[in-house]
Design a protein around this motif. Structure first.
Motif, PDB file in Angstrom:
ATOM      1  N   UNK A  15       0.971  -1.108  -0.027  1.00 18.73           N
ATOM      2  CA  UNK A  15       0.050   0.113   0.079  1.00 18.73           C
ATOM      3  C   UNK A  15       0.938   1.130   0.060  1.00 18.73           C
ATOM      4  N   UNK A  16       0.378   2.443  -0.650  1.00 17.16           N
ATOM      5  CA  UNK A  16       1.236   3.547  -0.870  1.00 17.16           C
ATOM      6  C   UNK A  16       1.421   4.146   0.546  1.00 17.16           C
ATOM      7  N   UNK A  17       0.611   4.237   1.262  1.00 16.39           N
ATOM      8  CA  UNK A  17       0.421   4.896   2.726  1.00 16.39           C
ATOM      9  C   UNK A  17       0.104   3.721   3.868  1.00 16.39           C
ATOM     10  N   UNK A  18       0.547   4.235   5.118  1.00 16.23           N
ATOM     11  CA  UNK A  18       0.124   3.318   6.201  1.00 16.23           C
ATOM     12  C   UNK A  18      -1.384   3.617   6.750  1.00 16.23           C
ATOM     13  N   UNK A  19      -2.063   3.023   7.564  1.00 13.96           N
ATOM     14  CA  UNK A  19      -3.078   3.331   8.022  1.00 13.96           C
ATOM     15  C   UNK A  19      -3.455   4.657   8.425  1.00 13.96           C
ATOM     16  N   UNK A  20      -2.345   5.165   9.131  1.00 16.79           N
ATOM     17  CA  UNK A  20      -2.522   6.648   9.658  1.00 16.79           C
ATOM     18  C   UNK A  20      -2.228   7.481   8.674  1.00 16.79           C
ATOM     19  N   UNK A  21      -1.710   7.325   7.262  1.00 17.37           N
ATOM     20  CA  UNK A  21      -1.684   8.121   6.221  1.00 17.37           C
ATOM     21  C   UNK A  21      -0.316   8.752   5.930  1.00 17.37           C
ATOM     22  N   UNK A  22       0.534   8.041   6.763  1.00 13.30           N
ATOM     23  CA  UNK A  22       1.986   8.378   6.160  1.00 13.30           C
ATOM     24  C   UNK A  22       2.542   7.577   5.141  1.00 13.30           C
ATOM     25  N   UNK A  23       3.450   7.847   4.363  1.00 14.94           N
ATOM     26  CA  UNK A  23       3.862   7.219   3.220  1.00 14.94           C
ATOM     27  C   UNK A  23       4.624   6.084   3.486  1.00 14.94           C
ATOM     28  N   UNK A  24       4.822   5.142   3.009  1.00 12.91           N
ATOM     29  CA  UNK A  24       5.678   3.786   3.202  1.00 12.91           C
ATOM     30  C   UNK A  24       6.715   4.072   2.241  1.00 12.91           C
ATOM     31  N   UNK A  25       6.790   4.905   1.263  1.00  7.94           N
ATOM     32  CA  UNK A  25       7.827   5.060   0.232  1.00  7.94           C
ATOM     33  C   UNK A  25       8.794   6.235   0.647  1.00  7.94           C
ATOM     34  N   UNK A  26       9.984   5.855   1.378  1.00  8.09           N
ATOM     35  CA  UNK A  26      10.771   6.697   1.977  1.00  8.09           C
ATOM     36  C   UNK A  26      12.046   6.523   1.204  1.00  8.09           C
TER      37      UNK A  26
END
Length: 91
Positions: A15-26
């Motif tokens: 998924x592009x973002x976590x459940x909290x809305x932060x990006x996973x692509x760093x």
């Protein structure tokens, strides 16, 4: 980890973002790593990125319902945008 050791190509589906809305692509992972190889392809529900030697990640496809600005707003890793990026490519 054993699967990564001998892999020629590493594809990541996430998924592009976590459940909290932060990006996973760093740019840099802050979690302990079990495999330190870089991904070759990253596919999310929003976009497809491919890594090219010497160039880094390139945004190649954007899912239906998202714009280039949407992708930029939720992606922290460095990437270039392919000149002929496919918009509404999937989704």
């Amino acid at each position: 980890m054993d699967l990564l050791a001998g892999a020629r190509t590493v594809n990541v589906l996430t998924e592009h973002c976590s459940k909290g809305g932060t990006t996973k692509l760093v740019d840099r992972c802050t979690y302990p790593l079990t495999g330190a190889a870089e991904a070759d392809v990253v596919l999310t529900e929003r976009a497809l990125f491919r890594r090219y030697p010497g160039r880094g990640f390139v945004l190649e496809e954007v899912a239906r319902g998202y714009t280039l600005d949407d992708i930029a707003a939720c992606t922290d890793m460095a990437y270039a945008v392919r000149a002929d990026v496919k918009m509404e490519a999937f989704g």
